[in-house]
Scaffold this active site. Structure first.
Site, mmCIF file in Angstrom:
data_model
loop_
_atom_site.group_PDB
_atom_site.id
_atom_site.type_symbol
_atom_site.label_atom_id
_atom_site.label_comp_id
_atom_site.label_asym_id
_atom_site.label_seq_id
_atom_site.Cartn_x
_atom_site.Cartn_y
_atom_site.Cartn_z
ATOM 1 N N TYR A 115 15.495 31.913 3.138
ATOM 2 C CA TYR A 115 14.337 32.687 3.608
ATOM 3 C C TYR A 115 14.487 33.091 5.070
ATOM 4 O O TYR A 115 15.042 32.350 5.885
ATOM 5 C CB TYR A 115 13.051 31.856 3.452
ATOM 6 C CG TYR A 115 12.576 31.705 2.028
ATOM 7 C CD1 TYR A 115 12.190 32.821 1.276
ATOM 8 C CD2 TYR A 115 12.488 30.454 1.436
ATOM 9 C CE1 TYR A 115 11.748 32.687 -0.026
ATOM 10 C CE2 TYR A 115 12.040 30.300 0.138
ATOM 11 C CZ TYR A 115 11.668 31.419 -0.596
ATOM 12 O OH TYR A 115 11.223 31.278 -1.885
ATOM 13 N N LYS B 129 0.845 -1.196 0.000
ATOM 14 C CA LYS B 129 0.000 0.000 0.000
ATOM 15 C C LYS B 129 0.885 1.252 0.000
ATOM 16 O O LYS B 129 2.090 1.179 0.240
ATOM 17 C CB LYS B 129 -0.910 0.001 1.231
ATOM 18 C CG LYS B 129 -0.183 0.004 2.566
ATOM 19 C CD LYS B 129 -1.155 -0.012 3.713
ATOM 20 C CE LYS B 129 -0.407 0.042 5.051
ATOM 21 N NZ LYS B 129 -1.306 0.161 6.195
ATOM 22 N N ARG C 282 -9.395 1.138 15.463
ATOM 23 C CA ARG C 282 -9.433 1.917 14.228
ATOM 24 C C ARG C 282 -10.532 1.352 13.343
ATOM 25 O O ARG C 282 -11.543 1.984 13.126
ATOM 26 C CB ARG C 282 -8.065 1.865 13.538
ATOM 27 C CG ARG C 282 -7.933 2.730 12.300
ATOM 28 C CD ARG C 282 -6.498 2.748 11.803
ATOM 29 N NE ARG C 282 -6.015 1.419 11.436
ATOM 30 C CZ ARG C 282 -4.760 1.171 11.056
ATOM 31 N NH1 ARG C 282 -3.865 2.158 11.017
ATOM 32 N NH2 ARG C 282 -4.399 -0.056 10.729
#
Length: 819
Positions: A714, A488, A586
């Site tokens: 930055y 996955k 879950r």
């Protein structure tokens, strides 16, 4: 290339076998031990080796493919079930393989170079091949074939056309070298070095050295550095010895070095009382030492120092890896053009056959150097037929002469230049293309045209390491437990069909994806393994059924929705996987939901339970061991309850990667192997047996010298009060290099040294402080590998390795390589 043919009588005598001969006319010239890699079936002998899976169980498939000769050790095996096949019964099939290779070796009297050491064996072997091939017909180990199986396979390639052999041998524990030594029987020995690699199987450094030196007993010439043997307490082998050292007294004493033009190392040394020199086109320390070993070998073999210098300067890098890349027009490109002989061609063709993402397979093949024999190209033809090649593009005058008679689609070109001139008119579309060319044909030019031009930052995936990790868990599990591999989330960032192809080739039992579209992509890429979908929804059921995917069922709502779709289609016994909630909270059925679940299951013909599973919450963490024990016990109890209410059996699985390692009794019928495949298992400490699979690399765009007091990036957060040197590199947070690694928290490797980030991480790039590093624009920069590990980055970011790996952007090019 005329290989010696062995008759049934020859084999019976060499193997000391009890023979069951049904076809006396079969002659053997090819040895096989992997049912997935078959070739030359009419002249092949299959050894049923016993590993995690007993080779005897694959004999039926090998016989079906056409092989008719087998070496077996199972006295209960039914040889009568295989008409017209020959069987050789032995006590140990691996020992029989080694015996046969040793007997084959004894038929040749030309010099044989044997190489061993902790590191550098394959590089030294390949460089010696480059250096010695102008006047020699050399047979050598393909790639890094140096194991108990790899060595006999290598030595078997010796033939009467050769006049020199170079073989490498690798051992990881005491007692392994003796068998390799009797197979190789080197006349010249080379010890590369002695280091920490593969030390776990030895009691001491002396024990390790003693084992390696067994290879060289009786050699006429032994080449080594005495710095690696100065503490050794045993006898050093070799009728004659040639030593080298770096600033130490020896036959070749290297006393000075200098980097020239940032890419050459100029070496000065003393040899036979005279100053000699060599120019080496490498500057990293490992390459320098490997090149010095080759320098010493040339001098020891009688080459003049001037000739040795001339050849060493022309050394080219050894690209020992076969790379899989995305190509133009939806093609996949396998680039394996660093060397070419029959053995390496067979290995590359096996990898090509393993790829299922495209139906069409094309081979671009050059002349095989060293000979222009009809017998050689007849073997090439047989290989291509066995390995399911659909199209051959032949480049070179020799192969073109024979390829026109091959019984499949063939295009011929006299040279690489001729091929490139016609490239625009050649159609490449939706196919897998293997590039296999001798170095002189410069197939890198072909690779550049075929490969997609993408972002220069790359994630390299080492398929050897992934295969090693899979085999580690296979051995730990034993033959009785199935493996479901988790692919996955783009296989944890590593790719989809590329990883699935390797897993299917290595015979895992199941794949698991998160969503239906991931499973569909695998099916479209030719994957035929069972695939579990872990997060299905009603909208995806049509797609799941159409592509024969197997959904996880975690609630009565989802179960009833699926049954409704199945009833409309008049489908019965559709495979599903039940998820139980044992503490993760879950997804999954709670214990008080089982009565309702069982009532539905008993009264519905639509589904059939393929497996029942749950998820361990903290299997890696000792402080939660009591809860893990509770989960395992609860899972067993609940799954038993389901089993008693159904009139059929199903698989059970709860163990994840760390569960496999820490909780043997959680393995049940199947385990779910995830991030352990990629070398990460928190059950192991720093001495993990797993190998690093992924390396993230980028390059330097620009180098600047910064004045004292200037700031970088930055918000002016990067400060260099005393000034220094920075490198801007081509990776930023859009690539997955998180902003939390800025301002020195993250480190990368430049020219072998770790350097910190400086300033904030930008979207597409970031800056490194490389003060004191002799770097150049375009240099490779390593973001993570086995030195700066994914786990290290995860700790710095206060997260887990999963998030780091899955966060690597899709715009980062994936390169898959196989060494």
């Amino acid at each position: 290339m005329n290989h010696i043919l062995y008759s049934t009588e020859d084999l019976t005598g060499i193997l000391k076998a009890e023979s069951f001969i049904q076809n006396k006319d079969i002659l053997i010239r090819t040895i096989l031990s992997d049912s997935r890699k078959l070739s030359d079936i009419n002249h092949a002998l299959f050894f049923a080796l016993k590993a995690r899976r007993d080779g005897h169980s694959f004999i039926a498939a090998v016989y079906e493919a056409g092989v008719r000769s087998f070496v077996i050790s199972d006295s209960e095996f039914d040889t009568g079930a295989y008409p017209d096949a020959n069987f050789y019964m032995v006590d140990d099939t691996l020992m029989a393989l080694q015996d046969l290779a040793a007997a084959h070796r004894s038929k040749f009297n030309y010099p044989v170079i044997g190489i061993t050491g902790s590191n550098g064996k394959t590089i030294v072997k390949e460089w010696l091949y480059q250096l010695l091939v102008p006047e020699s017909n050399i047979v050598r180990s393909p790639k890094s074939y140096n194991s108990q199986i790899g060595v006999p396979v290598s030595v078997w390639e010796m033939n009467e056309e050769n006049d020199l052999a170079i073989f490498e041998a690798g051992v990881s524990k005491t007692g392994e070298m003796e068998n390799l030594a009797r197979i190789i029987r080197p006349t010249i020995g080379i010890l590369t070095n002695i280091g920490e690699a593969h030390s776990a199987g030895f009691e001491s450094l002396n024990d390790k050295i003693r084992e390696k030196l067994k290879l060289f007993e009786g050699v006429d010439l032994f080449i080594y550095s005495d710095k690696y043997l100065d503490q050794y307490d045993g006898e050093i082998p070799g009728k004659n010895k040639f030593t080298w050292n770096y600033r130490g007294q020896s036959n070749l004493e290297v006393f000075d070095d200098e980097v020239l033009e940032e890419r050459f190392q100029f070496l000065r040394a003393r040899f036979n009382g005279k100053d000699v020199q060599a120019m080496i086109p490498f500057t990293d320390q490992a390459s320098i030492e490997n090149a010095i070993i080759c320098w010493a070998s040339l001098l020891a073999l009688g080459y003049e120092p001037e000739e040795a210098d001339k050849r060493l300067e022309k050394l080219i890098p050894v690209g020992m890896r076969l790379e899989l890349k995305n190509g133009i027009n939806n093609c996949s490109v396998i680039d394996d053009s660093y060397s070419l002989d029959l053995s390496s061609l067979a290995i590359a063709l096996d990898f090509l056959k393993q790829q299922n993402q495209h139906q069409r397979r094309t081979l671009i093949l050059s002349d095989i150097p060293g000979t222009d024999s009809e017998a050689l190209y007849e073997q090439v033809r047989n290989l291509l037929e066995n390995k399911s090649v659909d199209r051959l593009i032949a480049v070179g005058e020799h192969i073109s002469k024979y390829a026109v008679q091959y019984p499949f689609e063939t295009e011929c070109f006299a040279s690489t230049a001729d091929f490139l001139e016609h490239f625009a008119s050649i159609k490449f579309h939706n196919e897998t293309i293997l590039l296999k060319g001798a170095r002189a044909f410069e197939f890198e030019r072909v690779s550049q045209l075929l490969t997609q031009k993408v972002h220069e930052t790359v994630l390299e995936i080492n398929l050897n390491a992934l295969e090693h990790n899979l085999n580690h868990y296979k051995l730990e599990l034993g033959a009785g437990t199935k493996i479901m591999a988790m692919v996955k989330a783009f296989s944890y960032g590593s790719g989809s069909f590329e990883i699935a192809n390797l897993l299917e080739f290595n015979k895992v039992d199941y794949l698991a994806v998160a969503y239906a579209d991931e499973g569909v992509a695998l099916r479209n890429a030719g994957c035929s393994l069972p695939i579990m979908v872990m997060s299905p929804d009603a909208m995806a059921f049509e797609t799941i059924i159409q592509h024969k995917l197997e959904p996880e069922i975690f609630s009565t709502r989802v179960l009833n929705q699926l049954i409704e779709v199945l009833n409309l289609k008049n489908l019965e016994n559709y495979p599903v996987h039940l998820k139980l909630d044992t503490g993760m909270h879950r997804l999954g059925f709670m214990e008080d939901e089982l009565d309702e679940l069982l009532e539905i299951l008993v009264n519905s013909k639509g589904v059939r339970i393929q497996s029942v599973f749950s998820h361990l919450v903290a299997s890696e963490d000792p402080k939660h061991d009591e809860f893990t024990r509770y989960q395992i016990d609860l899972f067993f109890r609940l799954s038993e309850r389901i089993s008693k209410n159904l009139n059929y059996s199903f698989m059970r699985h709860i163990a994840n990667t760390s569960g496999i390692s820490r909780w043997p009794d959680s393995r049940f019928d199947m385990v779910r192997l995830g991030i352990g495949l990629y070398g990460i298992d928190s059950a192991y400490d720093s001495k993990s047996p797993l190998q690093t699979v992924t390396s993230l690399k980028t390059s330097i765009s620009q180098i600047k010298n910064i004045p004292a007091g200037d700031t970088i990036g930055y918000s002016r957060e990067g400060k260099m009060p005393e000034g220094g040197k920075i490198a801007t590199v081509k990776i930023g947070y859009a690539d997955g290099y998180r902003r939390g690694l800025g301002n020195g928290k993250g480190k990368m490797i430049v020219r072998g040294k770790e350097v910190p980030t400086i300033g904030k991480i930008c979207m597409d790039m970031c800056m490194l402080d490389i003060s004191g590093i002799d770097a150049a624009e375009g240099d490779e920069v390593i973001v993570f590998n086995d030195q700066i590990r994914v786990e290290d980055l995860a700790k710095q970011l206060d997260t887990i390795p999963y998030e780091v790996l899955t966060g690597i952007s899709q715009r980062v090019k994936r390169i898959y390589y196989y060494e």
